[in-house]
Scaffold this motif. Sequence first.
Motif, PDB file in Angstrom:
ATOM      1  N   LEU A  73       0.719  -1.193   0.155  1.00  0.00           N
ATOM      2  CA  LEU A  73       0.178  -0.007   0.010  1.00  0.00           C
ATOM      3  C   LEU A  73       0.887   1.395  -0.010  1.00  0.00           C
ATOM      4  O   LEU A  73       0.559   2.284  -0.717  1.00  0.00           O
ATOM      5  CB  LEU A  73      -0.911  -0.074   1.167  1.00  0.00           C
ATOM      6  CG  LEU A  73      -2.180  -0.949   1.122  1.00  0.00           C
ATOM      7  CD1 LEU A  73      -3.124  -0.697   2.251  1.00  0.00           C
ATOM      8  CD2 LEU A  73      -3.036  -0.546  -0.192  1.00  0.00           C
ATOM      9  N   ARG A  74       1.910   1.126   0.693  1.00  0.00           N
ATOM     10  CA  ARG A  74       2.782   2.446   0.891  1.00  0.00           C
ATOM     11  C   ARG A  74       3.349   2.520  -0.472  1.00  0.00           C
ATOM     12  O   ARG A  74       3.653   3.638  -1.091  1.00  0.00           O
ATOM     13  CB  ARG A  74       3.894   2.143   1.865  1.00  0.00           C
ATOM     14  CG  ARG A  74       3.274   2.565   3.326  1.00  0.00           C
ATOM     15  CD  ARG A  74       4.312   2.689   4.177  1.00  0.00           C
ATOM     16  NE  ARG A  74       5.155   1.334   4.544  1.00  0.00           N
ATOM     17  CZ  ARG A  74       4.537   0.287   5.507  1.00  0.00           C
ATOM     18  NH1 ARG A  74       3.625   0.612   6.379  1.00  0.00           N
ATOM     19  NH2 ARG A  74       5.319  -0.761   5.597  1.00  0.00           N
ATOM     20  N   SER A  75       3.773   1.539  -1.211  1.00  0.00           N
ATOM     21  CA  SER A  75       4.549   1.497  -2.447  1.00  0.00           C
ATOM     22  C   SER A  75       3.456   1.945  -3.493  1.00  0.00           C
ATOM     23  O   SER A  75       3.774   3.105  -4.615  1.00  0.00           O
ATOM     24  CB  SER A  75       5.102   0.111  -3.033  1.00  0.00           C
ATOM     25  OG  SER A  75       5.817  -0.201  -2.325  1.00  0.00           O
ATOM     26  N   LEU A  76       2.333   1.570  -3.437  1.00  0.00           N
ATOM     27  CA  LEU A  76       1.186   2.297  -4.268  1.00  0.00           C
ATOM     28  C   LEU A  76       0.704   3.560  -4.138  1.00  0.00           C
ATOM     29  O   LEU A  76       0.928   4.486  -5.387  1.00  0.00           O
ATOM     30  CB  LEU A  76      -0.139   1.319  -4.017  1.00  0.00           C
ATOM     31  CG  LEU A  76      -1.403   1.881  -4.689  1.00  0.00           C
ATOM     32  CD1 LEU A  76      -1.382   1.757  -6.171  1.00  0.00           C
ATOM     33  CD2 LEU A  76      -2.865   1.015  -4.479  1.00  0.00           C
ATOM     34  N   ALA A  77       0.788   4.086  -2.949  1.00  0.00           N
ATOM     35  CA  ALA A  77       0.658   5.622  -2.536  1.00  0.00           C
ATOM     36  C   ALA A  77       1.861   6.516  -3.246  1.00  0.00           C
ATOM     37  O   ALA A  77       1.629   7.315  -3.943  1.00  0.00           O
ATOM     38  CB  ALA A  77       0.659   5.715  -1.224  1.00  0.00           C
ATOM     39  N   ALA A  78       3.037   5.890  -3.128  1.00  0.00           N
ATOM     40  CA  ALA A  78       4.297   6.525  -3.594  1.00  0.00           C
ATOM     41  C   ALA A  78       4.331   6.374  -5.205  1.00  0.00           C
ATOM     42  O   ALA A  78       4.519   7.500  -5.862  1.00  0.00           O
ATOM     43  CB  ALA A  78       5.508   5.913  -3.048  1.00  0.00           C
ATOM     44  N   ALA A  79       3.798   5.675  -5.695  1.00  0.00           N
ATOM     45  CA  ALA A  79       3.639   5.323  -7.336  1.00  0.00           C
ATOM     46  C   ALA A  79       2.614   6.361  -7.799  1.00  0.00           C
ATOM     47  O   ALA A  79       2.901   6.992  -8.807  1.00  0.00           O
ATOM     48  CB  ALA A  79       3.625   3.874  -7.770  1.00  0.00           C
ATOM     49  N   THR A  80       1.437   6.581  -6.906  1.00  0.00           N
ATOM     50  CA  THR A  80       0.526   7.332  -7.549  1.00  0.00           C
ATOM     51  C   THR A  80       0.968   8.795  -7.239  1.00  0.00           C
ATOM     52  O   THR A  80       0.591   9.718  -8.300  1.00  0.00           O
ATOM     53  CB  THR A  80      -0.709   7.032  -6.688  1.00  0.00           C
ATOM     54  OG1 THR A  80      -1.300   5.722  -6.625  1.00  0.00           O
ATOM     55  CG2 THR A  80      -1.914   7.875  -7.082  1.00  0.00           C
ATOM     56  N   ILE A  81       1.651   9.152  -6.207  1.00  0.00           N
ATOM     57  CA  ILE A  81       2.056  10.538  -6.006  1.00  0.00           C
ATOM     58  C   ILE A  81       2.961  10.864  -7.222  1.00  0.00           C
ATOM     59  O   ILE A  81       3.249  12.151  -7.635  1.00  0.00           O
ATOM     60  CB  ILE A  81       2.613  10.667  -4.473  1.00  0.00           C
ATOM     61  CG1 ILE A  81       1.531  10.417  -3.512  1.00  0.00           C
ATOM     62  CG2 ILE A  81       3.608  11.979  -4.715  1.00  0.00           C
ATOM     63  CD1 ILE A  81       2.285  10.362  -2.111  1.00  0.00           C
ATOM     64  N   ALA A  82       4.101   9.828  -7.480  1.00  0.00           N
ATOM     65  CA  ALA A  82       4.944  10.264  -8.530  1.00  0.00           C
ATOM     66  C   ALA A  82       4.816  10.161  -9.842  1.00  0.00           C
ATOM     67  O   ALA A  82       5.211  10.683 -10.648  1.00  0.00           O
ATOM     68  CB  ALA A  82       6.149   9.422  -8.015  1.00  0.00           C
ATOM     69  N   GLY A  83       3.230   9.732  -9.959  1.00  0.00           N
ATOM     70  CA  GLY A  83       2.729   9.494 -11.353  1.00  0.00           C
ATOM     71  C   GLY A  83       3.099   8.365 -12.286  1.00  0.00           C
ATOM     72  O   GLY A  83       2.678   8.168 -13.447  1.00  0.00           O
ATOM     73  N   ARG A  84       3.912   7.233 -11.486  1.00  0.00           N
ATOM     74  CA  ARG A  84       4.191   6.060 -12.131  1.00  0.00           C
ATOM     75  C   ARG A  84       2.895   5.298 -12.375  1.00  0.00           C
ATOM     76  O   ARG A  84       2.762   4.314 -13.372  1.00  0.00           O
ATOM     77  CB  ARG A  84       5.113   5.533 -11.537  1.00  0.00           C
ATOM     78  CG  ARG A  84       6.475   5.943 -11.236  1.00  0.00           C
ATOM     79  CD  ARG A  84       7.664   5.297 -10.699  1.00  0.00           C
ATOM     80  NE  ARG A  84       7.334   4.329  -9.628  1.00  0.00           N
ATOM     81  CZ  ARG A  84       7.543   4.932  -8.200  1.00  0.00           C
ATOM     82  NH1 ARG A  84       7.811   6.391  -8.202  1.00  0.00           N
ATOM     83  NH2 ARG A  84       7.105   4.379  -7.226  1.00  0.00           N
ATOM     84  N   VAL A  85       1.748   5.467 -11.476  1.00  0.00           N
ATOM     85  CA  VAL A  85       0.707   4.925 -11.486  1.00  0.00           C
ATOM     86  C   VAL A  85      -0.607   5.838 -11.585  1.00  0.00           C
ATOM     87  O   VAL A  85      -0.409   6.861 -10.762  1.00  0.00           O
ATOM     88  CB  VAL A  85       0.524   3.839 -10.417  1.00  0.00           C
ATOM     89  CG1 VAL A  85      -1.156   3.320 -10.529  1.00  0.00           C
ATOM     90  CG2 VAL A  85       1.402   2.756 -10.607  1.00  0.00           C
ATOM     91  N   HIS A  86      -1.199   5.982 -12.502  1.00  0.00           N
ATOM     92  CA  HIS A  86      -2.450   6.817 -12.611  1.00  0.00           C
ATOM     93  C   HIS A  86      -3.723   6.167 -12.950  1.00  0.00           C
ATOM     94  O   HIS A  86      -3.574   4.927 -13.469  1.00  0.00           O
ATOM     95  CB  HIS A  86      -2.177   8.066 -13.262  1.00  0.00           C
ATOM     96  CG  HIS A  86      -2.364   7.925 -14.859  1.00  0.00           C
ATOM     97  ND1 HIS A  86      -3.168   7.983 -15.671  1.00  0.00           N
ATOM     98  CD2 HIS A  86      -1.286   7.270 -15.557  1.00  0.00           C
ATOM     99  CE1 HIS A  86      -3.190   7.792 -16.700  1.00  0.00           C
ATOM    100  NE2 HIS A  86      -1.895   7.495 -17.103  1.00  0.00           N
ATOM    101  N   PHE A  87      -4.910   6.531 -12.769  1.00  0.00           N
ATOM    102  CA  PHE A  87      -6.131   6.022 -12.925  1.00  0.00           C
ATOM    103  C   PHE A  87      -6.954   6.810 -13.871  1.00  0.00           C
ATOM    104  O   PHE A  87      -8.306   6.646 -13.984  1.00  0.00           O
ATOM    105  CB  PHE A  87      -6.922   5.794 -11.730  1.00  0.00           C
ATOM    106  CG  PHE A  87      -6.179   5.089 -10.450  1.00  0.00           C
ATOM    107  CD1 PHE A  87      -6.013   3.557 -10.628  1.00  0.00           C
ATOM    108  CD2 PHE A  87      -5.230   5.570  -9.942  1.00  0.00           C
ATOM    109  CE1 PHE A  87      -5.320   2.896  -9.582  1.00  0.00           C
ATOM    110  CE2 PHE A  87      -4.489   5.109  -8.725  1.00  0.00           C
ATOM    111  CZ  PHE A  87      -4.502   3.770  -8.939  1.00  0.00           C
ATOM    112  N   GLY A  88      -6.362   7.458 -14.773  1.00  0.00           N
ATOM    113  CA  GLY A  88      -7.042   8.593 -15.682  1.00  0.00           C
ATOM    114  C   GLY A  88      -7.472   7.744 -16.847  1.00  0.00           C
ATOM    115  O   GLY A  88      -7.246   6.562 -17.231  1.00  0.00           O
TER     116      GLY A  88
END
Length: 488
Positions: free
Chosen positions: A384-399
């Motif tokens: 979950l912490r890795s998911l949060a970090a990737a979302t903040i960094a834009g490596r994962v997005h849900f657009g």
Amino acid sequence: MLSQAMPSPEICDRARAAKDARFDGLFFTAVRSTRIYCRPVCPAPTPKRQNITYYPSAAAATAAGYRPCLRCRPELSPGANQRGGEDAVQRALALIADGALQEGSIETLAAQVGIGSRQLRRVFLHTAGATPIAVHTTRRLLLAKQLLTETSLPVTQVALAAGFNSLRRFNAAFVEGCGMAPTAIRRQRIETPAGMLSLRLGYRPPLDFAAMLAFLGKRAIPGIERIGPHSYERVIGPAQASTWIRVTADLVKPELRLEISETDPRAIPDIVRRVRRIFDLDADLGAVHAAFADDPLLAQAVRKRPGLRVPGGWDGFEVAVRAVLGQQVSVAGATTLARRLVDAYGCERTPAREGLDRLFPTPESLLDAPLETIGLPKSRAASLRSLAAATIAGRVHFGAGQRLQEFVDALVALPGIGPWTAHHVAMRALSHPDAFPAGDLVLQQVLGGEKRLSERDTEARSQSWRPWRAYAVLQLWHLSGDRPKEKR
């Protein structure tokens, strides 16, 4: 509003004559003698065939100089942009619906889908009968027409909701696109209680609304959602300026009713888009079922439950967190963990409605959180912490507009997230119609019978269902008489 491929003129003729709601939004009928375009379900007297032209989208009819009918109201027709593939038009349509052209340019949109701007215009004209800008503008004007007809919002706020910062430009665009001034449409308004918006959301039948609510209800997050046998409720928006929404089904018409408490009018398009995604209102089940017709198991499932759709989620990050929480535990267990997470890291809302008083944790609030304290194993807390970090960094997005494999690859690159979770998130957060968690044990059991299929064989079996495999997942889960008990 764009179809997979506009039906042939012969099919359009039959659908129009029968006022067949299954074709609503798949084509529009323009009448040359009146210069008006209609839905196939229009209750007006049937015009002479020689006076009719069919168009694949409302934007195409508008571009040809026709104005929307006041009786059948084309703004109520369901969208038809879920064509299943990943071509440039499909992805661009999703981005336009997500607001890509509100502030962005055609060139930026074209770059996002990987082709040149001139080529994007060409493929739109070929498929939709209108340019991307025309599609975007028509969407805005039809939303404005609906708000003018169904709500008491002042015209200035309707203009804001439709994306116009200038009332003068809004009035000019509305007259050009709808053939009359906004004030003339306002005289058609349905009386509604002050302070509450109520909008009609159309779909092509059938829709198993009860099954959607049952699926969502088992996964509802206390404090954020409340889902009963007949309605979906949720609080949204900032903690200090919360908005309440409620969705119910019309008992007569193929429509859902969306109620919205007082909110910034500029938020209305996004609210409507998300609700349509949650209930998969733009699905073309005719195309889906046709793809399953040659598979005996899926054909049997469709006969039993013809209205099954793919339930979406309100927020992509929320769906992804919920999916990780559900790894290796039951649905009820995942809901318990979600409640603990929201209680520990979600903000309180003010003012709050009874039982709906929480804001889902942001990626920033989970980035360094000691998530083990809510009962998570260390590995899942780290995921979950890795998911949060990737979302903040834009490596994962849900657009919108993402290719399925690129999204899956980005998620499985994170520790503790495998293909099952990634495809599950793609199904519910992106509403990707071809997402398929081949490692799902229930799918393997249903498809294999007495001998459960391997993941490889399950993937192979699914190839003939493309590009609608997410719908096959829902059908097979229901056909099993059970739901996957792990990681959901």
